[in-house]
Design a protein around this motif. Structure first.
Motif, short mmCIF file in Angstrom:
data_model
loop_
_atom_site.label_atom_id
_atom_site.label_comp_id
_atom_site.label_asym_id
_atom_site.label_seq_id
_atom_site.Cartn_x
_atom_site.Cartn_y
_atom_site.Cartn_z
N THR A 59 0.85 -1.19 0.00
CA THR A 59 0.00 0.00 0.00
C THR A 59 0.88 1.23 0.00
O THR A 59 2.11 1.14 0.10
CB THR A 59 -0.91 0.05 1.24
N GLY A 60 0.24 2.38 -0.08
CA GLY A 60 0.97 3.63 -0.04
C GLY A 60 0.89 4.27 1.33
O GLY A 60 0.52 3.66 2.32
N MET A 61 1.24 5.55 1.36
CA MET A 61 1.26 6.30 2.61
C MET A 61 -0.09 6.32 3.31
O MET A 61 -0.18 6.25 4.53
CB MET A 61 1.70 7.74 2.35
N GLU A 62 -1.17 6.41 2.50
CA GLU A 62 -2.50 6.59 3.08
C GLU A 62 -2.92 5.42 3.95
O GLU A 62 -3.76 5.57 4.83
CB GLU A 62 -3.52 6.84 1.97
N LEU A 63 -2.35 4.22 3.71
CA LEU A 63 -2.71 3.05 4.51
C LEU A 63 -1.54 2.54 5.35
O LEU A 63 -1.60 1.44 5.88
CB LEU A 63 -3.22 1.93 3.59
#
Length: 600
Positions: free
Chosen positions: A277-281
């Motif tokens: 995942t990316g930063m948001e998760l």
């Protein structure tokens, strides 16, 4: 055709009392005369003053920032920690549970590895807990997403790399050390190119290249949860989850460009299927190293990653959003400038940042390489990577974000950059794949059309995928799903519109109907519902226009006398409302209105 993997000012409140110019109030003993204070300002005037004040403040801040930039030079280096998309941990056979099919960062047909939603301490091996006598077993499969990332970042893959122990004592590290690659990482000397469309600062020009010193494999730590005043719970599921750490050179000189660098690195890692995942998760975390020096200063300066002549750096840890990266750098830059201008000395230390804050805070004094006591791990043999594996992975690598941008703005699609970027970034690549499906179907429908019409169709499809269909998703608060409006349906709808068999307003009504579940083929739907365009004659357009003009003579005079041509659109709307549904074409209606109002 290039395709990506489908990877998963403050408000002011006023109180209102009756405005009394002058009044007299009498009681039984005496008369009392009162009047409204002379400093009361009408609301509209006050709002205008507030807006002007806010604009002036922004201008002053911008001027102060520019003056500061001329006097002081900011230098930033970035370190990215990203969870790799694998099914096993780095040094144990303990599996990392699969979330759902077609997850984020996975090639088609695979799942997304994640342990964030599992019961705490339910996926832990003896080695993860540093149980005496347990040994690390390097899992070769974890190397594949790491290599994809390094190749996508144009790194040189090292034929031999080794693991080291980084010693520190903290409750989230059960062994008392973290296994990483410090001296001999598996990848070196890469780079990432940042362009103006990536959001770099205007003063950095059209393009910035940031060199990557190295990419190294390492194990993640446990997840800790504090319960004040004295309780801290540990979840060891995350221990030994494979990470890569990407270390850039200190070559960034503006906060906006630093945030753009982190955003671009995340996009590259996602596009090649390297990460979960990316930063948001929480699958990607950023640390930034910030230093300030007076321009032209050369004495008593420091060295960082082999670059000399820099100011003393501080490290800001665990930034979890792109905005946090930019805001934390701005705050730390201002803090260091204030320290230096007051005659102080910037200390080398690790600092923290809280979202919404205006200042960084000290966490601890900076630990150096000697404090970490790096040493080769005696239990893990050297990692040897064959050229044949690198060649195979390089050949299978999907399109990069930059190549996709070039494709979409190029002659094949001809999209503006403002449409190309969202198509690439939205819904983990699924929106772009849907758009390309729509365009492919359109070109099959109009196979005999020339290249110019094909480019027109591609631009129209981009508008309908992003704005019209995207607007319906936003309005109904629904997540993206390609089956909501099948690509076949949208392609036929755009085809009917491009060939002027329906009007734009009719096309929007039909799209909403399909969005709500109508699965009739578009030609059948248009025929059965009587929505195909039956063009109006010139006389019919003139009659509709004259009726609207007769009812609104004052607005006609405003258009004529004050040249308020924007109000022609209002008259077009009136004609479309009073005319027969689906028959009034806005361009023709405006043409008649211009003739009757402006030329007559």
């Amino acid at each position: 055709m290039l395709r990506p993997w489908r990877v998963s000012g403050a408000f002011r409140f006023y109180s209102y009392r009756p405005l009394i110019r002058s009044a007299q109030f009498f009681d039984s003993s005496r008369a009392l005369q009162t009047s409204v204070p002379t400093d009361r300002v009408p609301l509209r005037k006050q709002l205008k003053q507030d807006a002007k004040g806010l604009k002036a403040q922004k201008k002053l801040r911008k001027e102060a920032e520019e003056a500061s930039r001329q006097k002081w030079e900011l230098t930033v280096g970035v370190e990215i920690h990203a969870q790799l998309d694998t099914e096993t941990k780095l040094f144990s056979r303990q599996s990392i549970p699969i979330a759902d099919e077609g997850g984020f960062g996975s090639p088609p047909g695979t799942g997304a590895a994640t342990s964030t939603s599992d019961i705490p301490n339910s996926n832990v091996s003896l080695f993860d807990l540093a149980f005496p006598g347990s040994q690390p077993e390097f899992q070769a499969a974890t190397l594949l997403p790491a290599l994809r990332a390094a190749i996508a970042l144009k790194c040189q893959i090292q034929p031999v790399s080794r693991f080291d122990r980084k010693h520190y004592f903290y409750q989230d590290q059960p062994a008392g050390y973290q296994i990483t690659q410090y001296y001999e990482p598996f990848a070196r000397h890469g780079y990432v190119d940042l362009f103006d469309y990536d959001g770099i600062a205007p003063e950095d020009g059209d393009r910035v290249r940031v060199d990557i010193k190295q990419v190294q494999l390492e194990q993640d730590t446990a997840k800790s949860q504090e319960y004040p005043p004295s309780t801290q719970l540990l979840d060891f599921n995350r221990v030994s989850h494979p990470l890569i750490e990407i270390i850039t050179m200190p070559q960034i000189h503006t906060p906006a460009t630093a945030a753009a660098c982190v955003r671009k690195l995340q996009a590259i890692l996602q596009s090649c299927g390297a990460v979960t995942t990316g930063m948001e998760l929480g699958g990607l975390r950023a640390d930034v190293n910030v230093s300030i020096r007076r321009r032209g200063e050369t004495a008593e300066l420091c060295q960082y990653n082999g670059v000399s002549g820099l100011g003393q750096r501080t490290e800001i840890k665990n930034l979890s959003s792109f905005k946090a990266v930019e805001d934390a750098i701005i705050a730390e830059k201002n803090r260091q400038i204030a320290v230096l201008e007051s005659g102080g000395v910037v200390e080398g230390e690790t600092r923290g940042w809280t979202i919404g804050s205006t200042e960084t805070r000290k966490l601890r004094g900076k630990e150096g390489a000697v404090d970490y006591r790096y040493m080769p791990d005696p239990d893990i043999p050297p990692l040897r990577i064959g050229e044949d594996l690198i060649s195979q992975l390089s050949g299978d690598l999907p399109a990069s974000p930059d190549s996709l941008v070039a494709l979409l703005v190029g002659p094949e699609y001809g999209l503006p950059i403002d449409d190309a970027k969202p198509l690439i970034e939205l819904d983990d690549g699924a929106r772009l794949e849907y758009y390309q499906d729509v365009v492919d179907i359109l070109r099959e429908i109009q196979v005999d059309s020339n290249a110019q019409i094909h480019a027109t169709l591609a631009r129209m499809a981009g508008n309908w995928v992003l704005h019209e269909l995207g607007g319906l998703l936003t309005k109904t608060d629904r997540a993206w799903d390609a089956d909501i409006v099948p690509a076949q349906s949208l392609a036929h709808l755009v085809d009917q519109l491009q060939q002027k068999r329906i009007t734009g307003s009719t096309a929007k009504l039909v799209l909403a109907s399909v969005f709500d579940g109508d699965r009739r083929p578009i030609p059948q739907l248009l025929e059965e519902d009587g929505l195909l365009l039956r063009p109006l004659s010139r006389e019919e357009y003139v009659a509709l226009a004259e009726a609207a003009i007769a009812l609104n003579p004052q607005m006609v005079e405003q258009i004529r006398q004050k040249n308020q041509r924007g109000k022609l659109g209002w008259f077009v709307g009136q004609m479309m409302r009073t005319g027969e549904k689906g028959r009034v074409e806005a361009p023709k209606a405006e043409e008649i209105l211009r003739e009757l109002i402006l030329e007559k």
